[in-house]
Design a protein around this motif. Structure first.
Motif, PDB file in Angstrom:
ATOM      1  N   THR A  18      10.212 -55.812  -5.689  1.00 36.34           N
ATOM      2  CA  THR A  18      10.502 -54.869  -4.617  1.00 36.34           C
ATOM      3  C   THR A  18      10.285 -53.465  -5.158  1.00 36.34           C
ATOM      4  OG1 THR A  18      12.178 -56.334  -3.678  1.00 36.34           O
ATOM      5  CG2 THR A  18      12.341 -54.017  -3.077  1.00 36.34           C
ATOM      6  N   ILE A  19       9.836 -52.582  -4.276  1.00 31.73           N
ATOM      7  CA  ILE A  19       9.708 -51.169  -4.640  1.00 31.73           C
ATOM      8  C   ILE A  19      10.758 -50.375  -3.865  1.00 31.73           C
ATOM      9  CG2 ILE A  19       8.244 -49.117  -4.269  1.00 31.73           C
ATOM     10  CD1 ILE A  19       7.401 -50.629  -6.694  1.00 31.73           C
TER      11      ILE A  19
ATOM     12  N   ILE B  14       8.296 -46.326 -12.234  1.00 33.56           N
ATOM     13  CA  ILE B  14       6.841 -46.285 -12.371  1.00 33.56           C
ATOM     14  C   ILE B  14       6.477 -44.935 -13.000  1.00 33.56           C
ATOM     15  CG2 ILE B  14       4.631 -46.288 -11.141  1.00 33.56           C
ATOM     16  CD1 ILE B  14       6.032 -49.012 -11.058  1.00 33.56           C
ATOM     17  N   PRO B  15       5.783 -44.975 -14.136  1.00 38.51           N
ATOM     18  CA  PRO B  15       5.400 -43.715 -14.789  1.00 38.51           C
ATOM     19  C   PRO B  15       4.194 -43.090 -14.083  1.00 38.51           C
ATOM     20  CG  PRO B  15       4.515 -45.574 -16.004  1.00 38.51           C
ATOM     21  CD  PRO B  15       5.320 -46.148 -14.861  1.00 38.51           C
TER      22      PRO B  15
ATOM     23  N   ASP C 160       8.461 -44.407  -8.292  1.00 32.59           N
ATOM     24  CA  ASP C 160       8.975 -45.561  -7.561  1.00 32.59           C
ATOM     25  C   ASP C 160       9.827 -46.359  -8.541  1.00 32.59           C
ATOM     26  OD1 ASP C 160       7.575 -44.975  -5.239  1.00 32.59           O
ATOM     27  OD2 ASP C 160       6.103 -46.584  -5.475  1.00 32.59           O
ATOM     28  N   ILE C 161      10.784 -47.109  -8.014  1.00 29.43           N
ATOM     29  CA  ILE C 161      11.560 -48.026  -8.838  1.00 29.43           C
ATOM     30  C   ILE C 161      11.046 -49.432  -8.541  1.00 29.43           C
ATOM     31  CG2 ILE C 161      13.838 -48.971  -9.361  1.00 29.43           C
ATOM     32  CD1 ILE C 161      14.983 -46.283  -8.223  1.00 29.43           C
ATOM     33  N   LEU C 162      10.602 -50.115  -9.573  1.00 30.79           N
ATOM     34  CA  LEU C 162      10.151 -51.497  -9.446  1.00 30.79           C
ATOM     35  C   LEU C 162      11.335 -52.389  -9.800  1.00 30.79           C
ATOM     36  CD1 LEU C 162       7.725 -53.502  -9.097  1.00 30.79           C
ATOM     37  CD2 LEU C 162       7.456 -53.366 -11.584  1.00 30.79           C
ATOM     38  N   MET C 163      11.688 -53.304  -8.890  1.00 30.72           N
ATOM     39  CA  MET C 163      12.826 -54.203  -9.107  1.00 30.72           C
ATOM     40  C   MET C 163      12.372 -55.651  -8.986  1.00 30.72           C
ATOM     41  SD  MET C 163      16.379 -54.589  -6.906  1.00 30.72           S
ATOM     42  CE  MET C 163      17.170 -53.096  -7.530  1.00 30.72           C
TER      43      MET C 163
END
Length: 161
Positions: free
Chosen positions: A75-76, A61-62, A42-45
């Motif tokens: 935001t994800i 997100i690792p 996922d990209i955390l913004m």
């Protein structure tokens, strides 16, 4: 309620140099909907912050070993093209497109603003090349950081005799 043994809540401070940092975590003890847990890639913004320079900051997100969620001003973004989008979200082109060219400082990025952004998508081989270059750059950055730390130790030992 904040506690010592609850679920980690990722906040803007957990994004450091494009990576997730666990040096300053907050945990909550409250029921969390399944849809609000983050997943690997996922990209955390950071979508809102008092400091405009932090708005739009992203991290991937690792592989995580415990359930985590994200804070109210985060935001994800979940996509099969997450690795490319992660790189794109760090570009000046993204900042200009999401703010619709306004030169004023951006204090938030809403879902509506994200939905309006037309992301340029090069061919798959170009996206893979970009990912490979970014990965190599990350490795080089890590190695340089280690060298600088080593040089600092040598200098301190020379000064302290």
């Amino acid at each position: 309620q904040i506690c010592d043994d609850g679920t980690i809540v990722l906040r803007s401070g957990n994004i450091q140099d494009g990576k997730i940092s666990f040096s300053d975590i907050v945990r909550v003890n409250a029921p969390i909907k399944e849809s609000l847990f983050v997943k690997e890639d996922d990209i955390l913004m950071c979508s809102r912050n008092g400091s405009a320079s932090l708005v739009g900051k992203v991290a991937m997100i690792p592989d995580i070993n415990e359930p985590m969620t994200f804070g109210a001003f985060m935001t994800i973004i979940r996509s099969a093209e997450a690795k490319y989008l992660y790189l794109y979200f760090q570009s000046q082109d993204f900042r200009e497109r999401v703010s619709e060219g306004k030169s004023s400082t951006m204090n938030q990025i809403t879902q509506k603003m994200l939905d309006k952004v037309e992301v340029p998508f090069p061919d798959k081989d170009v996206r893979e090349t970009l990912s490979a270059i970014a990965s190599q750059a990350d490795k080089s950055k890590f190695e340089l950081k280690q060298c600088i730390e080593h040089i600092d130790k040598v200098i301190k030992s020379l000064i302290n005799g």
